[in-house]
Design an enzyme around this catalytic site. Sequence first.
Site, PDB file in Angstrom:
ATOM      1  N   ARG A   1      21.531  29.433  18.465  1.00 30.03           N
ATOM      2  CA  ARG A   1      21.446  30.486  19.482  1.00 30.03           C
ATOM      3  C   ARG A   1      22.335  30.032  20.616  1.00 30.03           C
ATOM      4  NH1 ARG A   1      20.965  33.818  23.051  1.00 30.03           N
ATOM      5  NH2 ARG A   1      19.183  35.085  23.589  1.00 30.03           N
TER       6      ARG A   1
ATOM      7  N   ASP B   1      22.736  36.552  26.453  1.00 35.41           N
ATOM      8  CA  ASP B   1      21.973  37.426  25.572  1.00 35.41           C
ATOM      9  C   ASP B   1      22.849  38.627  25.234  1.00 35.41           C
ATOM     10  OD1 ASP B   1      19.776  38.068  24.052  1.00 35.41           O
ATOM     11  OD2 ASP B   1      18.517  38.703  25.728  1.00 35.41           O
TER      12      ASP B   1
ATOM     13  N   GLU C   1      20.721  43.405  20.697  1.00 36.26           N
ATOM     14  CA  GLU C   1      20.021  43.150  19.443  1.00 36.26           C
ATOM     15  C   GLU C   1      20.687  43.924  18.312  1.00 36.26           C
ATOM     16  OE1 GLU C   1      17.522  40.925  19.063  1.00 36.26           O
ATOM     17  OE2 GLU C   1      17.930  40.457  21.160  1.00 36.26           O
TER      18      GLU C   1
ATOM     19  N   ARG D   1      15.646  27.209  16.310  1.00 34.36           N
ATOM     20  CA  ARG D   1      17.111  27.275  16.366  1.00 34.36           C
ATOM     21  C   ARG D   1      17.632  26.305  17.417  1.00 34.36           C
ATOM     22  NH1 ARG D   1      17.755  33.591  17.497  1.00 34.36           N
ATOM     23  NH2 ARG D   1      16.327  32.884  19.118  1.00 34.36           N
TER      24      ARG D   1
END
Length: 130
Positions: A22, A27, A30, A64
């Site tokens: 990650r 961010d 999605e 992750r």
Amino acid sequence: MKIIDGDSLIVRDSSGARIEMRLYGIDSPEWNQKDAFLAKKYLSQSILRKRVSYTVYDYDRYGRAVVLVKRNGRIINEVLVQKGYSWFYPRYCRKKICASWKKLEKEARRKRWGLWKEKNPVSPWRWKHK
């Protein structure tokens, strides 16, 4: 290497072990959110089939590795924010470098790059709560 979305990938280390990663401090939309394809495509073009290095900062609750990825001396996490394909993630971006990423996001917004072409894109952390 496999790109999952705009901020997640899977690599094989020198021993062939599979490592889920990650990207630290950012961010991206999605997988089923608007503009997710653009972020994934940009990350793919930036690092797929290319030699990269990474620094593991932590491990998330899913196991992750949370990483900073570099290619040719450039921090890919930062480039994704700069080009408008990811948000700087204030909840988790706490290192000194994050101050500049916040500024890069503001500049990408001003120039309406990447996901900022949309009038009011919804951050992934808000989108998940809807």
